[in-house]
Write a protein that holds these residues in place. Structure first.
Motif, mmCIF file in Angstrom:
data_model
loop_
_atom_site.group_PDB
_atom_site.id
_atom_site.type_symbol
_atom_site.label_atom_id
_atom_site.label_comp_id
_atom_site.label_asym_id
_atom_site.label_seq_id
_atom_site.Cartn_x
_atom_site.Cartn_y
_atom_site.Cartn_z
ATOM 1 N N MET A 194 117.274 109.708 23.738
ATOM 2 C CA MET A 194 117.516 109.215 25.093
ATOM 3 C C MET A 194 117.456 107.691 25.090
ATOM 4 N N THR A 195 118.500 107.009 25.508
ATOM 5 C CA THR A 195 118.504 105.561 25.579
ATOM 6 C C THR A 195 117.938 105.129 26.920
ATOM 7 N N GLU A 196 117.753 103.807 27.087
ATOM 8 C CA GLU A 196 117.251 103.289 28.351
ATOM 9 C C GLU A 196 118.175 103.677 29.494
ATOM 10 N N PHE A 197 119.461 103.599 29.260
ATOM 11 C CA PHE A 197 120.436 103.972 30.281
ATOM 12 C C PHE A 197 120.283 105.435 30.655
ATOM 13 N N ASP A 198 120.095 106.282 29.699
ATOM 14 C CA ASP A 198 119.911 107.710 29.960
ATOM 15 C C ASP A 198 118.655 107.968 30.783
ATOM 16 N N LEU A 199 117.585 107.229 30.511
ATOM 17 C CA LEU A 199 116.345 107.411 31.254
ATOM 18 C C LEU A 199 116.575 107.127 32.730
ATOM 19 N N LEU A 200 117.189 105.993 33.020
ATOM 20 C CA LEU A 200 117.427 105.634 34.413
ATOM 21 C C LEU A 200 118.378 106.619 35.085
ATOM 22 N N GLU A 201 119.367 107.055 34.343
ATOM 23 C CA GLU A 201 120.315 108.022 34.888
ATOM 24 C C GLU A 201 119.612 109.348 35.183
ATOM 25 N N THR A 202 118.735 109.779 34.298
ATOM 26 C CA THR A 202 117.997 111.020 34.506
ATOM 27 C C THR A 202 117.087 110.916 35.726
ATOM 28 N N LEU A 203 116.421 109.791 35.882
ATOM 29 C CA LEU A 203 115.585 109.585 37.061
ATOM 30 C C LEU A 203 116.402 109.690 38.340
ATOM 31 N N GLY A 204 117.628 109.164 38.291
ATOM 32 C CA GLY A 204 118.493 109.211 39.461
ATOM 33 C C GLY A 204 118.952 110.622 39.809
ATOM 34 N N ARG A 205 118.966 111.512 38.830
ATOM 35 C CA ARG A 205 119.432 112.877 39.070
ATOM 36 C C ARG A 205 118.315 113.809 39.551
ATOM 37 N N LEU A 206 117.076 113.371 39.438
ATOM 38 C CA LEU A 206 115.969 114.235 39.840
ATOM 39 C C LEU A 206 115.974 114.460 41.346
ATOM 40 N N ASP A 207 115.705 115.680 41.749
ATOM 41 C CA ASP A 207 115.600 115.976 43.176
ATOM 42 C C ASP A 207 114.405 116.887 43.416
ATOM 43 N N ARG A 208 114.096 117.102 44.694
ATOM 44 C CA ARG A 208 112.971 117.941 45.102
ATOM 45 C C ARG A 208 111.679 117.497 44.418
ATOM 46 N N LEU A 209 111.441 116.197 44.462
ATOM 47 C CA LEU A 209 110.231 115.662 43.850
ATOM 48 C C LEU A 209 109.051 115.769 44.813
ATOM 49 N N THR A 210 107.889 116.050 44.276
ATOM 50 C CA THR A 210 106.676 115.977 45.081
ATOM 51 C C THR A 210 106.360 114.507 45.345
ATOM 52 N N ARG A 211 105.389 114.276 46.220
ATOM 53 C CA ARG A 211 105.017 112.887 46.522
ATOM 54 C C ARG A 211 104.544 112.171 45.254
ATOM 55 N N SER A 212 103.776 112.852 44.434
ATOM 56 C CA SER A 212 103.275 112.244 43.194
ATOM 57 C C SER A 212 104.410 111.967 42.221
ATOM 58 N N PHE A 253 104.142 113.276 25.492
ATOM 59 C CA PHE A 253 104.274 111.892 25.915
ATOM 60 C C PHE A 253 104.588 110.987 24.728
ATOM 61 N N SER A 254 104.058 111.308 23.561
ATOM 62 C CA SER A 254 104.303 110.492 22.371
ATOM 63 C C SER A 254 105.787 110.481 22.004
ATOM 64 N N ASP A 255 106.473 111.599 22.215
ATOM 65 C CA ASP A 255 107.918 111.639 21.953
ATOM 66 C C ASP A 255 108.657 110.722 22.914
ATOM 67 N N PHE A 256 108.263 110.784 24.166
ATOM 68 C CA PHE A 256 108.853 109.926 25.195
ATOM 69 C C PHE A 256 108.627 108.454 24.856
ATOM 70 N N GLN A 257 107.413 108.118 24.449
ATOM 71 C CA GLN A 257 107.058 106.742 24.122
ATOM 72 C C GLN A 257 107.844 106.230 22.914
ATOM 73 N N LYS A 258 107.968 107.086 21.892
ATOM 74 C CA LYS A 258 108.704 106.668 20.696
ATOM 75 C C LYS A 258 110.169 106.389 21.021
ATOM 76 N N ARG A 259 110.759 107.200 21.902
ATOM 77 C CA ARG A 259 112.160 106.979 22.269
ATOM 78 C C ARG A 259 112.340 105.653 23.003
ATOM 79 N N LEU A 260 111.389 105.341 23.883
ATOM 80 C CA LEU A 260 111.464 104.069 24.587
ATOM 81 C C LEU A 260 111.237 102.897 23.646
ATOM 82 N N GLN A 261 110.327 103.046 22.706
ATOM 83 C CA GLN A 261 110.084 101.973 21.734
ATOM 84 C C GLN A 261 111.310 101.725 20.867
#
Length: 288
Positions: A1-19, A65-73
């Motif tokens: 997942m690239t940085e662009f993909d991360l932001l795009e994925t965040l934009g596609r999320l729906d029905r999020l709880t307040r947290s 979370f470590s997988d997520f962190q490594k992809r961002l790094q």
């Protein structure tokens, strides 16, 4: 997942709880630093439980979370590469999409949204006041591709106030151009990755002379950022291997607009004088 993909994925999320919505906002506004965060630090900064952070990461498609962190790094390292290396990586990726304009526009919109979130109104106006009312000169600098953005601001600012100077990016003439800098002056420095040593030296000279610096950059941790009185973040992530100028140009437009409103009647008088001179010089072609 690239940085662009991360932001795009965040934009596609729906029905999020307040947290989850709080985490999504945090990820958007700080995604450049996320690679160096931990579950505990994210929890502390957002007020969301650690368990919810872990579940949200899973919602983004990562088991740990470590997988997520490594992809961002890995993305951070990619941003630091030269265009040559980035292009080689692009070719190895075998990308088949040919929607060049569509992809560029989508990335530009993401950059614009991030710039809007990163620059609050009060910060923009602080920069505009400094540039509009500096009792000395307003110097403008930028190197390589940033020079075009610096030039655009310089042209616009000349319509608004006197004493606006564009520093020629020829290294041999810079010392002469900066010989008369005083504490009454202000520098607008435009820089983005890969940052140049020449811009760092220009900033250092102005700081040494007691002048204030407004820094427009795509990296809040850019070299010399700590020396700037005001830092404006304009992301330059590109859909291709080159950086994008879209967000920086939007910030420059906003600065010029704010300066014009602050200067008010003085701008009107100056514009009339400039227009008379342009007519005398037959600067523009006749309409029609």
């Amino acid at each position: 997942m690239t940085e662009f993909d991360l932001l795009e994925t965040l934009g596609r999320l729906d029905r999020l709880t307040r947290s989850e919505a709080a985490l999504a906002r945090f990820f958007r506004s700080t995604h450049r630093q996320l690679a160096f965060e931990t579950v505990s630090s994210i929890s502390a900064k957002t007020g969301v439980s650690k368990a919810t952070v872990v579940r949200f990461i899973a919602k983004l498609g990562f088991d740990r979370f470590s997988d997520f962190q490594k992809r961002l790094q890995a993305e951070v390292m990619r941003r630091l590469e030269s265009p040559t290396k980035a292009f080689a990586q692009y070719r190895r990726g075998g990308k088949s999409s040919r929607d060049y304009l569509g992809q560029s526009i989508r990335q530009a919109l993401l950059n614009l949204e991030e710039a809007r979130n990163a620059i609050p109104f009060d910060l923009l106006m602080k920069a505009a006041r400094l540039l509009a009312f500096s009792p000395g000169s307003v110097y403008v600098t930028g190197q390589i591709t940033s020079y075009g953005q610096a030039h655009f601001f310089w042209v616009g600012a000349m319509y608004l106030r006197p004493g606006v100077r564009l520093l020629d990016h020829a290294q041999s003439t810079l010392p002469c151009q900066m010989a008369d800098v005083t504490p009454d002056d202000v520098l607008l420095a435009v820089t983005r990755r890969r940052h140049t040593r020449q811009t760092q030296r220009v900033i250092a000279h102005f700081v040494q002379r007691g002048a204030k610096v407004v820094l427009l950059t795509d990296d809040i941790d850019a070299p010399s950022a700590a020396s700037a009185a005001i830092r404006l973040l304009a992301p330059a992530n590109g859909a291709f291997v080159f950086v994008s100028a879209c967000a920086a140009m939007a910030v420059i437009d906003a600065l010029l607009w704010a300066m014009a409103d602050l200067l008010n009647e003085r701008v009107s008088e100056r514009l009339q004088g400039i227009e008379r001179l342009q007519n005398d010089f037959d600067t523009h072609t006749a309409p029609g």
